[in-house]
Design a protein around this motif. Sequence first.
Motif, PDB file in Angstrom:
ATOM      1  N   GLY A 180       1.006  -1.252   0.190  1.00 48.82           N
ATOM      2  CA  GLY A 180      -0.044  -0.018  -0.103  1.00 48.82           C
ATOM      3  C   GLY A 180       0.784   1.281   0.055  1.00 48.82           C
ATOM      4  O   GLY A 180       1.775   1.344  -0.326  1.00 48.82           O
ATOM      5  N   PRO A 181       0.005   2.596   0.163  1.00 49.33           N
ATOM      6  CA  PRO A 181       0.928   3.733   0.153  1.00 49.33           C
ATOM      7  C   PRO A 181       2.149   3.772   1.249  1.00 49.33           C
ATOM      8  O   PRO A 181       3.127   4.356   0.897  1.00 49.33           O
ATOM      9  CB  PRO A 181      -0.181   4.669   0.547  1.00 49.33           C
ATOM     10  N   MET A 182       1.792   3.182   2.359  1.00 47.52           N
ATOM     11  CA  MET A 182       3.018   3.329   3.416  1.00 47.52           C
ATOM     12  C   MET A 182       4.077   2.364   2.966  1.00 47.52           C
ATOM     13  O   MET A 182       5.150   2.807   3.018  1.00 47.52           O
ATOM     14  CB  MET A 182       2.497   2.983   4.962  1.00 47.52           C
ATOM     15  N   GLY A 183       3.739   1.393   2.279  1.00 47.42           N
ATOM     16  CA  GLY A 183       4.969   0.423   1.856  1.00 47.42           C
ATOM     17  C   GLY A 183       5.657   1.060   0.822  1.00 47.42           C
ATOM     18  O   GLY A 183       6.739   1.024   0.281  1.00 47.42           O
ATOM     19  N   SER A 184       4.995   2.000  -0.202  1.00 46.54           N
ATOM     20  CA  SER A 184       5.380   2.607  -1.312  1.00 46.54           C
ATOM     21  C   SER A 184       6.446   3.693  -0.924  1.00 46.54           C
ATOM     22  O   SER A 184       7.530   3.812  -1.824  1.00 46.54           O
ATOM     23  CB  SER A 184       4.406   3.260  -2.294  1.00 46.54           C
ATOM     24  N   VAL A 185       6.529   4.199   0.148  1.00 42.12           N
ATOM     25  CA  VAL A 185       7.535   5.142   0.771  1.00 42.12           C
ATOM     26  C   VAL A 185       8.364   4.346   1.622  1.00 42.12           C
ATOM     27  O   VAL A 185       9.600   4.640   1.324  1.00 42.12           O
ATOM     28  CB  VAL A 185       6.943   6.041   1.613  1.00 42.12           C
ATOM     29  N   LEU A 186       8.098   3.244   2.439  1.00 37.44           N
ATOM     30  CA  LEU A 186       9.100   2.716   3.113  1.00 37.44           C
ATOM     31  C   LEU A 186      10.123   1.848   2.445  1.00 37.44           C
ATOM     32  O   LEU A 186      11.177   1.741   2.792  1.00 37.44           O
ATOM     33  CB  LEU A 186       8.399   1.782   4.186  1.00 37.44           C
ATOM     34  N   VAL A 221      -1.771  10.472  11.288  1.00 38.40           N
ATOM     35  CA  VAL A 221      -0.633  11.306  11.890  1.00 38.40           C
ATOM     36  C   VAL A 221      -0.311  12.120  10.685  1.00 38.40           C
ATOM     37  O   VAL A 221       0.723  12.599  10.808  1.00 38.40           O
ATOM     38  CB  VAL A 221       0.459  10.546  12.475  1.00 38.40           C
ATOM     39  N   LYS A 222      -1.333  12.261   9.737  1.00 38.86           N
ATOM     40  CA  LYS A 222      -1.232  13.305   8.479  1.00 38.86           C
ATOM     41  C   LYS A 222       0.142  13.128   7.820  1.00 38.86           C
ATOM     42  O   LYS A 222       0.901  14.027   7.664  1.00 38.86           O
ATOM     43  CB  LYS A 222      -1.424  14.743   9.024  1.00 38.86           C
ATOM     44  N   ILE A 223       0.526  11.894   7.508  1.00 39.10           N
ATOM     45  CA  ILE A 223       1.870  11.725   6.842  1.00 39.10           C
ATOM     46  C   ILE A 223       1.515  12.131   5.221  1.00 39.10           C
ATOM     47  O   ILE A 223       0.569  11.554   4.766  1.00 39.10           O
ATOM     48  CB  ILE A 223       2.421  10.379   6.923  1.00 39.10           C
ATOM     49  N   PRO A 224       2.336  12.929   4.649  1.00 34.55           N
ATOM     50  CA  PRO A 224       1.961  13.520   3.441  1.00 34.55           C
ATOM     51  C   PRO A 224       2.651  12.636   2.106  1.00 34.55           C
ATOM     52  O   PRO A 224       3.292  12.547   1.618  1.00 34.55           O
ATOM     53  CB  PRO A 224       2.789  14.734   3.085  1.00 34.55           C
ATOM     54  N   LEU A 225       1.800  11.446   2.228  1.00 31.99           N
ATOM     55  CA  LEU A 225       2.155  10.219   1.547  1.00 31.99           C
ATOM     56  C   LEU A 225       2.496  10.424   0.109  1.00 31.99           C
ATOM     57  O   LEU A 225       3.558  10.047  -0.667  1.00 31.99           O
ATOM     58  CB  LEU A 225       1.298   8.960   1.585  1.00 31.99           C
ATOM     59  N   PRO A 226       1.416  11.092  -0.755  1.00 29.67           N
ATOM     60  CA  PRO A 226       1.817  11.186  -2.190  1.00 29.67           C
ATOM     61  C   PRO A 226       3.191  12.008  -2.481  1.00 29.67           C
ATOM     62  O   PRO A 226       3.715  12.008  -3.084  1.00 29.67           O
ATOM     63  CB  PRO A 226       0.476  12.036  -2.487  1.00 29.67           C
ATOM     64  N   LYS A 227       3.273  13.209  -1.607  1.00 28.98           N
ATOM     65  CA  LYS A 227       4.459  14.079  -1.738  1.00 28.98           C
ATOM     66  C   LYS A 227       5.879  13.430  -1.455  1.00 28.98           C
ATOM     67  O   LYS A 227       6.802  13.389  -2.470  1.00 28.98           O
ATOM     68  CB  LYS A 227       4.499  15.167  -0.285  1.00 28.98           C
ATOM     69  N   LEU A 228       5.602  12.104  -0.464  1.00 28.21           N
ATOM     70  CA  LEU A 228       7.049  11.227  -0.334  1.00 28.21           C
ATOM     71  C   LEU A 228       7.140  10.427  -1.508  1.00 28.21           C
ATOM     72  O   LEU A 228       8.297  10.166  -1.811  1.00 28.21           O
ATOM     73  CB  LEU A 228       6.744  10.564   0.934  1.00 28.21           C
ATOM     74  N   MET A 229       6.018   9.861  -2.107  1.00 30.28           N
ATOM     75  CA  MET A 229       6.275   8.944  -3.109  1.00 30.28           C
ATOM     76  C   MET A 229       6.674   9.962  -4.507  1.00 30.28           C
ATOM     77  O   MET A 229       7.648   9.409  -5.333  1.00 30.28           O
ATOM     78  CB  MET A 229       4.877   8.357  -3.526  1.00 30.28           C
ATOM     79  N   ARG A 230       6.276  11.287  -4.491  1.00 30.48           N
ATOM     80  CA  ARG A 230       7.078  11.904  -5.525  1.00 30.48           C
ATOM     81  C   ARG A 230       8.389  12.224  -5.334  1.00 30.48           C
ATOM     82  O   ARG A 230       9.008  12.175  -6.232  1.00 30.48           O
ATOM     83  CB  ARG A 230       6.192  13.411  -5.473  1.00 30.48           C
TER      84      ARG A 230
END
Length: 474
Positions: free
Chosen positions: A337-343, A372-381
């Motif tokens: 998922g999104p958290m995995g796509s960053v981690l 906790v409002k992590i900006p996941l799309p920004k981090l993927m970018r």
Amino acid sequence: MQINTPFFKQRAHDALADENLQKALAKLKTGFPEKRAIAVDRMPEFEQLRDEGRDLKNHILEHLDLYLEQFESKVIENGGHVHWARTTDDANQIILDICKQVDAKTVTKGKSMVTEEIGLNDFLEQNGVQPIETDLGEYILQLRHDHPSHIIAPAIHLNLEDVSEAFHANHNRPKSSDPAVLMQEAREVLREKFVAADVGITGANFCVAETGSTIIVTNEGNGDLTQTLPKTHIVVTSIEKVVPTLEDMTLFLRLLARSATGQEFSVYNTLSTGPRREGDQDGPENFHVVLVDNGRSEMIGTEFQDMLRCIRCSACMNHCPVYGAVGGHSYGWVYPGPMGSVLTPQMIGIEKGGMLPNASTFCGKCESVCPVKIPLPKLMRHWREDEFEKHLQPKAARYGLASWAFLAKRPALYKPYTRMASWLMKTWAGKNGRLKKLPLASGWTDWRDMPAPQGKTFMQTWKEQQKAKAGEQR
Ligand code: SF4
């Protein structure tokens, strides 16, 4: 665990064609997200709580060394031991050494994503120690030699029939498809394992600096039996799980349960504070905490520090259209998922994990539900930029982006070029206004038609609308 992230595309294609998996994933669409929405509606201060959670986590990360040292000294004061593991190899070796010290043959395990991350089960088995998963989902997966596809519902990709077959093949009992019978069967088998285990290994949702306690949150109670029955309890967790006080912990528990399963509170919230004390009726004689770094400290002070706020609630994947379509195994490693796509790129490298930050529609739902409002799309970018700078993307994508950047920086060229492209696409599409094929966009047009522009650029349309509005106001 084998790294299969470079094969994301193929695995996603296979997942889309897998009827069984699609049936199992359909449960996700109506399950956790609906329950979360109800729980959030019932709590008017939920948004305020999210802000507090974000700010508190940011404060902790700014003073991580301080809180970790406070936690360590409290654990020692309580009679426990703290071990620092910089890498996965360090963590595995530390855990094996503790098992050997007490001559352990079997260990029971509560659910822990960090032990998946370090590949603990395989390592223990290779070294003569038998791990037994006790979370029901994890237990089913262990019987099937399978891996979790979700961080809180590890066996979500399976159906009742899969479970029935796994139990029948391993328990030597009549086959049943009745969930109550299967549950009872698992209980009976696991009770014996709990009693016989030499060591219990659990994760920790949080580590409390002021008391030296760790807490696990479950809905099954298996974690309690894992940590109280064996003589030795090992907590395997990661460094960013530390929180300053018990009160801070309760803030995150309120956010966690609602975001994960839509519960107001999880069923079992169990604190461990050192080994058994004089007069205690039960509890382990030895208490160890293994604090795993595995690349996390390198994230501090970088654009990826925000990711360390993650409390592993799973809301981002529960609401992600990509995860909902292809499931967790497509992501090819521990965190989906999104958290995995960053981690994942952080832990296995962008060279192997680069597919994942690209597997996003950037709809922004993940960020909007993250407690906790992590900006996941920004981090993927950020990861996409890193990939681009390291020349890891396919040549066609690189040249396409470079050409676009060249034009975008030169408005005198950009305007006529986009006007011409827009007119060409409209003409090519013909009367029905849809493109069946488009060079460099086969990823889209192989599966669906692309709506053609109306022969005007965005800027032309926008200017016309502004003019029309001004005319109306006059
Ligand atoms: S990134 Fe946010 S939503 Fe996703 S698991 Fe972590 S805390 Fe939950």
